[in-house]
Design an enzyme around this catalytic site. Structure first.
Site, mmCIF file in Angstrom:
data_model
loop_
_atom_site.group_PDB
_atom_site.id
_atom_site.type_symbol
_atom_site.label_atom_id
_atom_site.label_comp_id
_atom_site.label_asym_id
_atom_site.label_seq_id
_atom_site.Cartn_x
_atom_site.Cartn_y
_atom_site.Cartn_z
ATOM 1 N N TYR A 1 14.485 2.291 -4.437
ATOM 2 C CA TYR A 1 15.279 2.978 -3.413
ATOM 3 C C TYR A 1 14.565 3.119 -2.067
ATOM 4 O O TYR A 1 15.177 3.544 -1.099
ATOM 5 C CB TYR A 1 15.642 4.385 -3.910
ATOM 6 C CG TYR A 1 16.378 4.382 -5.222
ATOM 7 C CD1 TYR A 1 17.749 4.137 -5.282
ATOM 8 C CD2 TYR A 1 15.706 4.595 -6.420
ATOM 9 C CE1 TYR A 1 18.429 4.115 -6.488
ATOM 10 C CE2 TYR A 1 16.369 4.579 -7.635
ATOM 11 C CZ TYR A 1 17.741 4.335 -7.666
ATOM 12 O OH TYR A 1 18.411 4.307 -8.854
ATOM 13 N N ARG B 1 0.742 -9.631 11.533
ATOM 14 C CA ARG B 1 0.875 -8.400 10.747
ATOM 15 C C ARG B 1 -0.327 -7.488 10.970
ATOM 16 O O ARG B 1 -0.185 -6.278 11.166
ATOM 17 C CB ARG B 1 1.019 -8.735 9.261
ATOM 18 C CG ARG B 1 2.375 -9.322 8.916
ATOM 19 C CD ARG B 1 2.434 -9.895 7.509
ATOM 20 N NE ARG B 1 2.162 -8.923 6.465
ATOM 21 C CZ ARG B 1 3.021 -8.013 6.007
ATOM 22 N NH1 ARG B 1 4.235 -7.934 6.559
ATOM 23 N NH2 ARG B 1 2.707 -7.212 5.028
ATOM 24 N N ARG C 1 5.978 -11.062 6.717
ATOM 25 C CA ARG C 1 5.139 -12.159 6.227
ATOM 26 C C ARG C 1 5.719 -13.473 6.746
ATOM 27 O O ARG C 1 6.944 -13.597 6.906
ATOM 28 C CB ARG C 1 5.088 -12.164 4.703
ATOM 29 C CG ARG C 1 4.414 -10.915 4.119
ATOM 30 C CD ARG C 1 4.422 -10.911 2.613
ATOM 31 N NE ARG C 1 3.774 -9.719 2.073
ATOM 32 C CZ ARG C 1 4.394 -8.556 1.856
ATOM 33 N NH1 ARG C 1 5.696 -8.454 2.106
ATOM 34 N NH2 ARG C 1 3.734 -7.517 1.386
ATOM 35 N N HIS D 1 4.390 -3.112 2.139
ATOM 36 C CA HIS D 1 3.322 -3.146 1.152
ATOM 37 C C HIS D 1 3.833 -2.580 -0.163
ATOM 38 O O HIS D 1 4.759 -1.772 -0.191
ATOM 39 C CB HIS D 1 2.111 -2.357 1.655
ATOM 40 C CG HIS D 1 1.309 -3.104 2.660
ATOM 41 N ND1 HIS D 1 0.434 -2.512 3.529
ATOM 42 C CD2 HIS D 1 1.267 -4.439 2.952
ATOM 43 C CE1 HIS D 1 -0.120 -3.428 4.306
ATOM 44 N NE2 HIS D 1 0.376 -4.606 3.969
ATOM 45 N N HIS E 1 -0.185 -15.231 9.898
ATOM 46 C CA HIS E 1 -0.218 -13.953 9.172
ATOM 47 C C HIS E 1 -0.898 -12.874 10.018
ATOM 48 O O HIS E 1 -0.699 -11.680 9.791
ATOM 49 C CB HIS E 1 -0.964 -14.125 7.849
ATOM 50 C CG HIS E 1 -0.632 -13.081 6.834
ATOM 51 N ND1 HIS E 1 -1.145 -11.815 6.871
ATOM 52 C CD2 HIS E 1 0.168 -13.123 5.734
ATOM 53 C CE1 HIS E 1 -0.691 -11.112 5.843
ATOM 54 N NE2 HIS E 1 0.112 -11.887 5.145
ATOM 55 N N LYS F 1 7.713 -10.614 -1.356
ATOM 56 C CA LYS F 1 6.551 -10.796 -2.229
ATOM 57 C C LYS F 1 6.556 -9.800 -3.380
ATOM 58 O O LYS F 1 6.265 -10.152 -4.520
ATOM 59 C CB LYS F 1 5.270 -10.651 -1.409
ATOM 60 C CG LYS F 1 3.998 -10.769 -2.242
ATOM 61 C CD LYS F 1 2.766 -10.591 -1.394
ATOM 62 C CE LYS F 1 1.498 -10.682 -2.242
ATOM 63 N NZ LYS F 1 0.277 -10.493 -1.433
#
Length: 395
Positions: A368, A335, A242, A358, A332, A269
């Site tokens: 993890y 991406r 991002r 995501h 952006h 995010k």
């Protein structure tokens, strides 16, 4: 003899308390201070008890008789009206402890801690600006659909449809939290699904035609400007993080030995640590950049101050100066560019989604999964950089 309104209005206090009976236990109690209080005497399980109905004229004679009749109905069912009233008052007191604002702030503290500080601040702003002023002081157990609509309708009236949608999501999540804690029986917001103005889907501008992508890469190589900015633009298509994660990158996050970029959870995010494998091409750019800003905190310090990174606008303006309009390319968009072409080349979708960082819906797994598919992703990221070189060098 039954009481009348005329009699009650004209009754005067005496030097000692007086009782004026209406029948079936109901009477008007008038102490020396002149108050006119409704009372009902009755027996329950062999004990004499007293029930209060309020003060005249706020409670009229008619209202007092209605209260008496309801109490007698409860007695007929074996229910002590005084104990029931006490229980209901206690429940109301408990409810007042759980107004929407208190529950929402608790939810924000518990649930939002997994997200970035920026996202936490945004959610709190929406709570304090749009929600608390209208329903914050109301007990969650007493909120109804119309209360929720009272928050959403003004936003929709101003055509702030996306804000209304976000606000509705917050309210629904707070309700779900309250249900889990036993403070609400159900999430009333679930009955409002589909009631908001349809969301207008907008896609961030990006390029996916390989010839145009190659031209974009060549334009970036030819761009003459602030060196850290040029490096950021070169790295953007290869790491496809991002924009905020890229421009605020810190040297302490770069592991040259293992060719990895470790972005801490606080900068992500979704509030989860993220690993970006660094290709040979990326490392070469970073080595050059280290000569410029390696003694500071940020890879891409602002041209005005080394204590701040470059801004999103700085990168976007560079694209515009290269001739890429708003509808053609955005920062952006790197991406989307990578996601589209990697999927078209048949790479495992799970590898791509993990590299895009995501959101992971399973909270335990999310703690993890930052290293999930790491060997596969390292190979994919090197092959991706090689492929971009091919597009750049294509005739």
């Amino acid at each position: 003899m039954s009481l009348t309104d005329t009699f009650i209005r004209n009754v005067k206090p005496a030097s000692s308390p007086r009782k004026y009976f209406d029948g079936e236990g109901l009477f008007l109690y008038v102490p020396p201070n002149g108050s006119k209080l409704w009372r009902m005497s009755y027996r329950f399980e062999g004990k004499s008890k007293l029930l209060s109905f309020g003060k005249y004229p706020a409670v009229s004679l008619r209202d007092a008789r209605s209260c008496r009749d309801k109490a007698k109905s409860l007695l007929a069912k074996g229910v002590d009206p005084a104990e029931l009233k006490k229980k209901q008052e206690q429940e109301r007191l408990e409810e007042s402890k759980y107004n929407f604002e208190l529950v929402a702030r608790e939810w924000h503290k518990v649930r939002m801690s997994a997200f970035s500080q920026k996202h936490q601040t945004t959610v709190l702003y929406r709570l304090e600006t749009y929600i608390f002023p209208l329903i914050g002081k109301k007990a969650v157990t007493r909120l109804e659909i119309n209360d929720v609509l009272a928050v959403l309708r003004p936003l929709e009236a101003k055509q702030h449809y996306e804000t209304a949608r976000r606000v509705f999501q917050i309210i629904s999540q707070v309700f779900r939290y309250a249900v889990v804690l036993g403070r609400m029986k159900s999430n009333i917001a679930s009955d409002l699904r589909g009631i908001l103005h349809p969301r207008k889907v907008t896609h961030r501008a990006t390029l996916t035609d390989t010839k145009k992508v190659g031209q974009l890469l060549r334009d970036i190589d030819r761009y003459e400007g602030y060196f850290p900015l040029v490096c950021a633009l070169k790295l953007a298509p290869m790491v496809f993080t991002r924009p905020t994660e890229l421009r605020a990158a810190e040297w302490s996050e770069i592991d040259f030995e293992n060719a990895e970029w470790h972005i801490p959870a606080k900068r992500m995010k979704m509030g989860e640590k993220h690993i970006v494998p660094l290709s040979r091409q990326v490392l070469e750019i970073l080595e050059d950049l280290r000569q410029f800003s390696g003694d500071g905190k940020y890879l891409f310090p602002s041209i005005r101050s080394s204590v701040r990174p470059i801004s999103d606008a700085t990168m976007l303006n560079a694209l515009r100066r290269m001739g890429y309009e708003k509808h053609e390319m955005s920062v952006h968009g790197f991406r989307s560019l990578a996601s589209t072409l990697l999927n078209e080349h048949g790479y495992n979708r799970d590898w791509i989604e993990r590299q895009l960082a995501h959101g992971e819906r399973n909270e335990v797994r999310a703690a993890y999964n930052y290293a999930e598919y790491l060997p596969e992703r390292k190979r994919m990221m090197q092959e991706w950089s090689d492929y971009l070189d091919e597009l750049r060098n294509a005739a």
